[in-house]
Design an enzyme around this catalytic site. Structure first.
Site, PDB file in Angstrom:
ATOM      1  N   SER A 124      -4.503   2.844  -8.244  1.00 17.31           N
ATOM      2  CA  SER A 124      -5.248   4.094  -8.367  1.00 17.31           C
ATOM      3  C   SER A 124      -5.886   4.177  -9.751  1.00 17.31           C
ATOM      4  CB  SER A 124      -4.227   5.220  -8.202  1.00 17.31           C
ATOM      5  OG  SER A 124      -4.710   6.429  -8.712  1.00 17.31           O
ATOM      6  N   TYR A 169       4.036   9.336 -10.852  1.00 14.98           N
ATOM      7  CA  TYR A 169       3.139   8.508 -10.021  1.00 14.98           C
ATOM      8  C   TYR A 169       2.317   7.566 -10.893  1.00 14.98           C
ATOM      9  CZ  TYR A 169      -0.940   7.606  -6.950  1.00 14.98           C
ATOM     10  OH  TYR A 169      -1.953   7.023  -6.228  1.00 14.98           O
ATOM     11  N   SER A 170       1.728   8.125 -11.973  1.00 18.17           N
ATOM     12  CA  SER A 170       0.894   7.337 -12.865  1.00 18.17           C
ATOM     13  C   SER A 170       1.684   6.177 -13.481  1.00 18.17           C
ATOM     14  CB  SER A 170       0.353   8.264 -13.956  1.00 18.17           C
ATOM     15  OG  SER A 170      -0.644   7.640 -14.678  1.00 18.17           O
ATOM     16  N   ALA A 171       2.940   6.455 -13.846  1.00 15.02           N
ATOM     17  CA  ALA A 171       3.791   5.408 -14.443  1.00 15.02           C
ATOM     18  C   ALA A 171       3.963   4.247 -13.465  1.00 15.02           C
ATOM     19  CB  ALA A 171       5.150   5.993 -14.813  1.00 15.02           C
ATOM     20  N   ASN A 173       0.802  -1.229   0.000  1.00 16.94           N
ATOM     21  CA  ASN A 173       0.000   0.000   0.000  1.00 16.94           C
ATOM     22  C   ASN A 173       0.838   1.285   0.000  1.00 16.94           C
ATOM     23  OD1 ASN A 173      -2.436   1.737   1.025  1.00 16.94           O
ATOM     24  ND2 ASN A 173      -0.908   1.880   2.667  1.00 16.94           N
TER      25      ASN A 173
HETATM   26  P1  NDP Z   1      -0.316   8.310   2.673  1.00 22.51           P
HETATM   27  O1  NDP Z   1       0.616   9.321   2.109  1.00 22.51           O
HETATM   28  O2  NDP Z   1      -1.278   8.714   3.733  1.00 22.51           O
HETATM   29  O3  NDP Z   1       0.522   7.084   3.252  1.00 22.51           O
HETATM   30  C1  NDP Z   1       1.651   6.621   2.604  1.00 22.51           C
HETATM   31  C2  NDP Z   1       2.322   5.607   3.504  1.00 22.51           C
HETATM   32  O4  NDP Z   1       3.547   5.183   2.868  1.00 22.51           O
HETATM   33  C3  NDP Z   1       2.696   6.179   4.858  1.00 22.51           C
HETATM   34  O5  NDP Z   1       2.533   5.193   5.857  1.00 22.51           O
HETATM   35  C4  NDP Z   1       4.179   6.521   4.685  1.00 22.51           C
HETATM   36  O6  NDP Z   1       4.779   6.490   5.968  1.00 22.51           O
HETATM   37  C5  NDP Z   1       4.639   5.379   3.779  1.00 22.51           C
HETATM   38  N1  NDP Z   1       5.850   5.716   3.024  1.00 22.51           N
HETATM   39  C6  NDP Z   1       6.142   6.881   2.399  1.00 22.51           C
HETATM   40  N2  NDP Z   1       7.361   6.818   1.840  1.00 22.51           N
HETATM   41  C7  NDP Z   1       7.848   5.586   2.125  1.00 22.51           C
HETATM   42  C8  NDP Z   1       9.085   4.929   1.865  1.00 22.51           C
HETATM   43  N3  NDP Z   1      10.053   5.524   1.177  1.00 22.51           N
HETATM   44  N4  NDP Z   1       9.259   3.664   2.329  1.00 22.51           N
HETATM   45  C9  NDP Z   1       8.290   3.042   3.045  1.00 22.51           C
HETATM   46  N5  NDP Z   1       7.094   3.613   3.326  1.00 22.51           N
HETATM   47  C10 NDP Z   1       6.889   4.878   2.888  1.00 22.51           C
HETATM   48  O7  NDP Z   1      -1.046   7.649   1.411  1.00 22.51           O
HETATM   49  P2  NDP Z   1      -2.580   7.243   1.195  1.00 22.51           P
HETATM   50  O8  NDP Z   1      -3.075   6.552   2.401  1.00 22.51           O
HETATM   51  O9  NDP Z   1      -3.303   8.414   0.666  1.00 22.51           O
HETATM   52  O10 NDP Z   1      -2.429   6.199   0.000  1.00 22.51           O
HETATM   53  C11 NDP Z   1      -2.313   4.801   0.251  1.00 22.51           C
HETATM   54  C12 NDP Z   1      -2.380   4.074  -1.073  1.00 22.51           C
HETATM   55  O11 NDP Z   1      -3.605   4.416  -1.740  1.00 22.51           O
HETATM   56  C13 NDP Z   1      -1.249   4.429  -2.045  1.00 22.51           C
HETATM   57  O12 NDP Z   1      -0.837   3.280  -2.728  1.00 22.51           O
HETATM   58  C14 NDP Z   1      -1.919   5.416  -3.005  1.00 22.51           C
HETATM   59  O13 NDP Z   1      -1.319   5.437  -4.272  1.00 22.51           O
HETATM   60  C15 NDP Z   1      -3.325   4.830  -3.061  1.00 22.51           C
HETATM   61  N6  NDP Z   1      -4.293   5.825  -3.518  1.00 22.51           N
HETATM   62  C16 NDP Z   1      -4.622   6.885  -2.702  1.00 22.51           C
HETATM   63  C17 NDP Z   1      -5.495   7.857  -3.157  1.00 22.51           C
HETATM   64  C18 NDP Z   1      -5.911   9.010  -2.301  1.00 22.51           C
HETATM   65  O14 NDP Z   1      -6.620   9.903  -2.823  1.00 22.51           O
HETATM   66  N7  NDP Z   1      -5.539   9.067  -1.035  1.00 22.51           N
HETATM   67  C19 NDP Z   1      -6.082   7.800  -4.522  1.00 22.51           C
HETATM   68  C20 NDP Z   1      -5.663   6.657  -5.282  1.00 22.51           C
HETATM   69  C21 NDP Z   1      -4.799   5.715  -4.783  1.00 22.51           C
HETATM   70  P3  NDP Z   1       6.185   7.182   6.329  1.00 22.51           P
HETATM   71  O15 NDP Z   1       6.136   8.574   5.811  1.00 22.51           O
HETATM   72  O16 NDP Z   1       6.207   7.048   7.815  1.00 22.51           O
HETATM   73  O17 NDP Z   1       7.207   6.321   5.681  1.00 22.51           O
END
Ligand code: NDP
Length: 281
Positions: free
Chosen positions: A164, A177-179, A113
Site C-alpha cells: 500500500s 497497518y502502516s508498520a 494479499n
Molecule cells: P479485504 O478486507 O476485502 O480482504 C481481505 C482478505 O483477507 C479477505 O479475503 C479476508 O477473508 C482475508 N483475511 C482477513 N483476515 C485474515 C486472517 N486472519 N487470515 C487469513 N485471511 C484473512 O481487503 P482488500 O481487498 O481491500 O485488500 C487487499 C490487499 O490490498 C491488502 O493487502 C491491502 O492492504 C491492500 N490494499 C488495499 C487498499 C484498499 O483501499 N482496498 C489500499 C491499499 C492496499 P476472511 O475474512 O474470510 O478471512
C-alpha cells in the site's frame, strides 16, 4: 553530465523493457491467491480463472471461498480449490503451500494479499494488536514464501506482494497497518537483491496501491477520506499483469501513487501536510 546520464537511463529502460502482457501467459499456471474470499483477492481469482489458470484460494471464511471457487470454475479456471484457515495460526502458511504441493507437485505464482483487521484511529497503545497484525500481514507472508520457495525456484516462478502507499509514506490513524506494510517492503526488497546475487530466477513484485473501492476499505475509511476510490476489478488485473511480467513494483492508480512517491522524495514535509489535509476534520 545530466544529458549522458539521461541517455543511459533511457537506453537501459528500452533495453530492459518487459514484454507485453498476454492472457495466455497464465493458461495452465498454478497460482495461490491469499485473501481471496473478498475484495481485490476475489477479483484476482476471477481474472485468473478467465485466463484458465489452476487456482488454490485461501482466507478464513469457508462459505465465501466456496462461492468464489464455484464462480472461478464457471469462468473457465483450469481447476479451482480452497483451503480455509487463519494466518494468525503460525502453522497455517505451510498448510496452504503443502496443499499446492500435494495437488499440483509445483507452483508458478504466489500472490500474497490478505490482511487482518485493524482499527482506523489514533494509535491506542495496544502492543498486542500490533504484534498480532505483524503475524497476519507480515510474518505469514514470510512463512509462505519460505515454504513455497523450493517449488518457485523449480518453476522459475513469481512472488507478488500486495502492499500500500501506507507502506511507502505514512498517514495518520493507521500506525499498526502502516508498520506491517513498511516491513513487507524492507523484507521483500532485500530478498530481491539476494535472489539476483544468487541467480535465483524468482521474481518479486511489490504492489503499491492507493485507495481501492473494496467493501471493507470503503467501510473503514470513507467517512474520513475525501478521495474517490479506484475500481477493484481494474486494480486486480493490474496486479496479475505486473506479477506475470515480473515487474519490480506496481503503482496503482499510477498517476496518484507516482506523484505521492515523487513528492515524498523531494518535499516530504509538504507531502505530510497534504496528507493530513486530505482527511475530513
Ligand atoms: P479485504 O478486507 O476485502 O480482504 C481481505 C482478505 O483477507 C479477505 O479475503 C479476508 O477473508 C482475508 N483475511 C482477513 N483476515 C485474515 C486472517 N486472519 N487470515 C487469513 N485471511 C484473512 O481487503 P482488500 O481487498 O481491500 O485488500 C487487499 C490487499 O490490498 C491488502 O493487502 C491491502 O492492504 C491492500 N490494499 C488495499 C487498499 C484498499 O483501499 N482496498 C489500499 C491499499 C492496499 P476472511 O475474512 O474470510 O478471512
Amino acid at each position: 553530465i545530466f544529458i549522458p546520464l539521461l541517455g543511459l537511463a533511457l537506453a537501459f529502460y528500452f533495453y530492459s523493457a518487459p514484454e507485453n502482457f498476454n492472457e495466455e501467459m497464465l493458461r495452465g499456471k498454478r497460482v495461490i491467491v491469499t485473501g481471496a474470499s473478498s475484495g481485490i483477492g476475489e477479483q484476482m481469482a476471477y481474472h485468473l480463472a478467465r485466463m484458465e489458470a489452476h487456482l488454490l484460494l485461501t482466507a478464513r471464511t469457508e462459505a465465501k471461498l466456496q462461492k468464489v471457487v464455484k464462480r472461478c470454475l464457471e469462468l473457465g479456471a483450469a481447476s479451482a480449490r480452497y483451503v480455509s484457515g487463519s494466518m494468525e495460526d503460525t502453522t497455517f502458511p505451510e498448510v496452504v503451500v503443502k496443499e499446492a504441493e500435494n495437488t499440483w507437485g509445483g507452483l508458478d505464482v504466489l500472490i500474497l494479499n490478505h490482511i487482518g483487521y485493524s482499527y482506523f484511529n489514533y494509535f491506542n497503545g495496544d502492543v498486542g494488536h500490533v504484534r498480532k497484525l505483524l503475524e497476519v500481514n507480515f510474518l505469514s507472508y514470510v512463512a509462505m514464501t519460505v515454504s513455497a520457495l523450493p517449488m518457485l525456484k523449480e518453476s522459475e516462478g513469481s512472488i507478488v506482494v500486495v502492499s500500500s502507499v501506507a507502506g511507502k509514506t505514512a498517514a495518520p490513524f493507521s500506525a499498526p497497518y502502516s508498520a506491517t506494510k513498511f516491513a513487507l517492503d524492507g523484507f521483500f526488497s532485500s530478498l530481491r537483491h539476494e535472489f539476483i546475487i544468487e541467480k535465483v530466477n524468482v521474481s518479486i513484485t511489490l504492489c503499491i496501491l492507493g485507495y481501492i473501492d473494496t467493501e471493507n476499505a470503503v467501510r473503514a475509511v470513507s467517512h474520513a477520506i475525501r478521495d474517490t476510490p479506484a475500481p477493484k476489478e481494474e486494480c486486480a488485473l493490474e496486479i496479475v499483469k505486473s506479477g506475470v511480467l515480473r515487474r519490480r513494483e506496481l503503482h496503482y492508480p499510477s498517476r496518484a501513487v507516482g506523484s505521492l512517491l515523487l513528492l515524498r522524495d523531494i518535499a516530504p514535509d509538504f507531502l505530510d501536510s497534504l496528507i493530513r489535509s486530505s482527511y475530513k476534520q
